[in-house]
Design a protein around this motif. Structure first.
Motif, short mmCIF file in Angstrom:
data_model
loop_
_atom_site.label_atom_id
_atom_site.label_comp_id
_atom_site.label_asym_id
_atom_site.label_seq_id
_atom_site.Cartn_x
_atom_site.Cartn_y
_atom_site.Cartn_z
N ASP A 1 -4.08 10.02 -1.77
CA ASP A 1 -4.45 11.38 -1.34
C ASP A 1 -3.29 12.35 -1.58
O ASP A 1 -3.49 13.47 -2.06
CB ASP A 1 -4.81 11.38 0.15
CG ASP A 1 -6.10 10.66 0.46
OD1 ASP A 1 -6.90 10.46 -0.48
OD2 ASP A 1 -6.30 10.30 1.63
N THR B 1 0.24 1.43 9.06
CA THR B 1 -0.30 0.19 9.63
C THR B 1 0.17 0.11 11.08
O THR B 1 1.08 0.84 11.50
CB THR B 1 0.20 -1.04 8.86
OG1 THR B 1 1.63 -1.12 9.00
CG2 THR B 1 -0.17 -0.94 7.39
N THR C 1 3.68 5.64 2.35
CA THR C 1 3.06 4.36 2.68
C THR C 1 1.93 4.58 3.67
O THR C 1 2.06 5.38 4.60
CB THR C 1 4.10 3.41 3.30
OG1 THR C 1 5.17 3.23 2.39
CG2 THR C 1 3.48 2.05 3.63
N GLU C 2 0.85 3.86 3.46
CA GLU C 2 -0.27 3.95 4.40
C GLU C 2 0.16 3.38 5.75
O GLU C 2 0.83 2.34 5.81
CB GLU C 2 -1.46 3.18 3.84
CG GLU C 2 -2.76 3.42 4.60
CD GLU C 2 -3.96 2.84 3.87
OE1 GLU C 2 -4.99 2.64 4.54
OE2 GLU C 2 -3.86 2.61 2.65
N ASN D 1 0.83 -1.20 0.00
CA ASN D 1 0.00 0.00 0.00
C ASN D 1 0.87 1.26 0.00
O ASN D 1 0.69 2.16 0.81
CB ASN D 1 -0.96 -0.01 1.19
CG ASN D 1 -0.24 -0.25 2.51
OD1 ASN D 1 0.94 -0.60 2.55
ND2 ASN D 1 -0.98 -0.07 3.60
N SER D 2 1.87 1.29 -0.89
CA SER D 2 2.77 2.43 -1.02
C SER D 2 2.52 3.11 -2.36
O SER D 2 1.95 2.52 -3.28
CB SER D 2 4.23 1.98 -0.95
OG SER D 2 4.54 1.44 0.31
N VAL E 1 0.28 9.67 6.34
CA VAL E 1 0.99 8.65 5.58
C VAL E 1 2.47 8.72 5.92
O VAL E 1 3.01 9.81 6.15
CB VAL E 1 0.77 8.81 4.06
CG1 VAL E 1 -0.68 8.56 3.69
CG2 VAL E 1 1.21 10.17 3.58
N LYS F 1 -4.69 10.48 4.06
CA LYS F 1 -4.68 9.21 4.77
C LYS F 1 -4.07 8.08 3.94
O LYS F 1 -3.72 7.04 4.48
CB LYS F 1 -6.11 8.83 5.19
CG LYS F 1 -6.72 9.78 6.21
CD LYS F 1 -8.10 9.31 6.64
CE LYS F 1 -8.71 10.25 7.69
NZ LYS F 1 -10.07 9.81 8.11
N THR F 2 -3.99 8.30 2.63
CA THR F 2 -3.46 7.28 1.74
C THR F 2 -2.45 7.90 0.79
O THR F 2 -2.46 9.12 0.56
CB THR F 2 -4.59 6.63 0.91
OG1 THR F 2 -5.11 7.61 0.01
CG2 THR F 2 -5.70 6.10 1.80
N PRO F 3 -1.58 7.09 0.20
CA PRO F 3 -0.66 7.60 -0.82
C PRO F 3 -1.40 8.27 -1.98
O PRO F 3 -0.92 9.26 -2.54
CB PRO F 3 0.08 6.35 -1.28
CG PRO F 3 0.06 5.44 -0.09
CD PRO F 3 -1.28 5.67 0.54
#
Length: 489
Positions: free
Chosen positions: A452, A401, A398-399, A386-387, A417, A448-450
Motif C-alpha cells: 500500500d 504483527t 513492515t506489516e 512481510n517487509s 505499517v 495496511k501493507t508495505p
C-alpha cells in the motif's frame, strides 16, 4: 514638478498611502493626569521556608540593603548582634508590581506572577493610602490575576480599549511601579504584534519600546484614547533593565479572562478537541493546499466537539467562527475565546476541497498528561518476510504483527505499517523518521501493507507530485510529515 516627483504623487494617490507620518503628541500630560489615579502599586509578602529557592533570599538581601540605605538606619537597630536566646523571626520575602482598577468598587487587574505564592497582598493607591487585597481568581496560562479591595468610597477606574485596533507605530503610554518608584509614566509605540515569546499557550503579545522595567508587571498599556490595550508583563533584557523591548498581554484576550475570573473564579475556555501542527510549504504541497497556512489536524479526540462535527485527521482548519487561521498558533486562542456551547462555522481543507462544518464548542478541562508508550530498545535482528523497501523515500516498512506490537509497545487499535529501517541518507531520514514509527496514512489514504505504501508513493510520482504526506504515529502521538520523493529512484 519633476517626472519622478509626479510619479511618486501618482503612486500615493493610487495606493492611498499617507504623504507624511502623523506627528507626535505635543504632550502626554493631560492623558497621564487622567489615568494615573487608576494605576496602583501591588506589594506582596511571603513567609519563606527553608526549602524555598535561595534566589528569594538574594532578592530579599538586596532589598533590605537598599531600604537601609534609604532610611539611613545602618544595621536596622543592631539586630544582627545575635539572637540572645530568642527564636529567629520567620524570614519574609517581598515583591513589588503594578495593577490597575477596572471597577470603582475595587476590582484590580495584575499579573499572576506578581502575586503568586503571596501570604499577604497590599495595594497602594495614587493618594498613598493602602488597602489589603484578596485574590478573586488567577489564570496561569495567561499570567493574569484579579484582586479585590474594599474601599470606603468609589475608586477611579479605567476602561478597556480594543487591542485589535492597535497598529504597529501607534503611540502608547505605560504606567506602573518600576523598581518600587510608584506612578511612573513612559511613552513609546507599538513595535510589533502577535509576538510568541514561549510564555504560554496563548501568546500573542504586543511588543513596545515604551520603557518597562521590573515592577511594571501588571501595569496598564494605554492607547491615546485612554483605553487599556495591554497588560505589561515581560521584557527582553540581557541586563535586567529596559532595552526597549517590552511585551504586553492584549486587552481583548485579557478582558475575556478577567470577566471569567470575576464571574466564576477561574477561566472557562472553549475546547475543540484536536491536536494540531503548523503547515510548512512542503506539507502544503503534499496536501495540495494552495498556500502554507492554517492548522493541520494531527489527531482528533474521540467524542470531542471536532469529532462530533466530522473533523478528521489530515483536515486543515482555515477559518474558525469567521476568524482566518493563517498560523497554527492562532487557533488555540480563537477557540479558547469562543463561548462554550456555541455553534460556530469551521472552514476546512480536505483532499483538495474546502468544506464548511458546524462545531458546538465544548469546555476545556484541566487534564493530567498521560504517559506515552515508549518504543523498546530491543531491535529485531532481521526484517520479517512481510517487509517492503520504499526506495523513493529511503525506508523499509513492515506489516504489523502481534509480536511487533508487543516489541514496540503499540496499542491494539494502532493500524498501519511499521518502519523497520531508515536509510540515513534518504528523504525519510531527513524528515526525522525512525525505526519503530508507524505510518498510518500516505497522502490521506490508509495503508495496511508495505505494498500500500509503495503504491501510494508511486502514484504520487506518476502524477507529477514532488512530496507525499505521511501520518506517523510515535510514542502515543500523531504527526503529519511531508517527505520529498527521491526521483533518483
Amino acid at each position: 514638478m519633476s517626472a519622478a516627483a509626479a510619479a511618486l504623487v501618482a503612486t500615493l494617490a493610487l495606493t492611498g498611502a499617507p504623504a507624511a507620518a502623523r506627528s507626535a503628541p505635543e504632550s502626554f500630560a493631560d492623558l497621564a493626569e487622567t489615568l494615573l489615579p487608576a494605576v496602583v502599586n501591588v506589594s506582596t509578602t511571603q513567609v519563606l521556608r527553608d526549602e524555598d529557592n535561595s534566589q528569594q533570599d538574594l532578592e530579599e538581601m538586596f532589598k533590605d540593603f537598599f531600604d537601609r540605605q534609604q532610611r539611613g538606619d545602618g544595621d536596622n537597630g543592631g539586630n544582627g548582634g545575635g539572637d540572645n536566646g530568642r527564636q529567629p523571626e520567620p524570614r519574609r520575602a517581598t515583591s513589588l508590581g503594578s495593577g490597575f482598577i477596572i471597577d470603582p468598587s475595587g476590582y484590580i487587574v495584575t499579573n499572576n506572577h506578581v502575586i503568586e505564592g503571596a501570604d499577604q497582598i497590599t495595594v497602594r493607591l495614587h493618594d498613598d493610602s493602602e488597602l489589603e487585597a484578596k485574590i478573586i481568581g488567577i489564570d496561569t496560562k495567561t499570567d493574569l490575576a484579579l484582586l479585590k479591595v474594599e474601599p470606603k468610597s468609589p475608586l477611579p477606574a479605567v476602561q478597556w480599549g480594543d487591542s485589535d485596533k492597535a497598529r504597529i507605530g501607534d503611540w502608547v503610554l505605560a504606567i506602573g511601579n518600576p523598581f518600587g518608584l510608584g506612578g511612573s509614566v513612559t511613552a513609546g509605540i507599538v513595535s510589533a504584534r502577535q509576538r510568541d515569546i514561549n510564555a504560554g499557550p496563548y501568546d500573542e503579545f504586543i511588543q513596545t519600546d515604551a520603557s518597562i522595567n521590573r515592577g511594571n508587571s501588571g501595569g496598564p498599556m494605554f492607547d491615546m484614547d485612554g483605553g487599556v490595550i495591554g497588560i505589561n508583563t515581560a521584557i527582553f533584557s540581557p541586563s535586567g533593565g529596559s532595552v526597549g523591548i517590552g511585551f504586553a498581554i492584549p486587552s481583548n484576550l485579557a478582558r475575556t479572562v478577567i470577566d471569567q475570573l470575576r464571574e466564576y473564579g477561574h477561566a472557562r475556555r472553549g475546547w475543540l478537541g484536536v491536536r494540531i501542527q503548523s503547515v510548512s510549504p512542503e506539507l502544503a504541497e503534499g496536501l495540495r493546499l494552495p498556500a502554507a497556512k492554517g492548522a493541520l489536524v494531527a489527531n482528533v479526540t474521540a467524542g470531542g466537539p471536532a469529532d462530533a462535527a466530522g473533523i478528521k485527521q489530515g483536515d486543515v482548519i482555515l477559518e474558525f467562527n469567521g476568524h482566518a487561521i493563517d498560523e497554527m498558533r492562532r487557533l488555540p486562542r480563537v477557540v479558547a475565546e469562543t463561548p462554550i456551547n456555541q455553534d460556530v462555522p469551521v472552514v476546512i481543507w480536505r483532499q483538495g476541497d474546502k468544506k464548511t462544518l458546524s462545531v458546538k464548542v465544548g469546555e476545556l478541562a484541566e487534564e493530567t498528561e498521560q504517559a506515552s508508550a515508549q518504543p523498546s530498545s530491543t531491535k529485531p535482528s532481521t526484517a520479517p518476510n512481510n517487509s517492503g523497501k520504499v526506495d523513493l523515500l529511503g525506508l523499509v516498512v513492515t506489516e504489523l504483527t502481534q509480536g511487533l506490537r508487543d516489541q514496540y509497545k503499540l496499542e491494539a487499535d494502532v493500524a498501519g505499517v511499521l518502519v523497520s529501517s531508515v536509510d540515513p541518507n534518504g528523504a525519510a531520514a531527513e524528515k526525522g523518521l525512525q525505526e519503530g514509527d508507524v505510518i498510518i496514512e500516505v497522502d490521506q489514504k490508509a495503508v495496511k501493507t508495505p505494498a500500500d505504501v509503495k503504491k501510494r508513493v508511486d502514484d504520487a510520482k506518476s502524477n507529477g507530485y514532488r512530496v507525499v504526506t505521511l501520518l506517523v504515529y510515535r510514542g502515543g502521538d500523531f504527526q503529519w510529515v511531508a517527505v520529498r520523493i527521491d526521483n533518483k529512484g
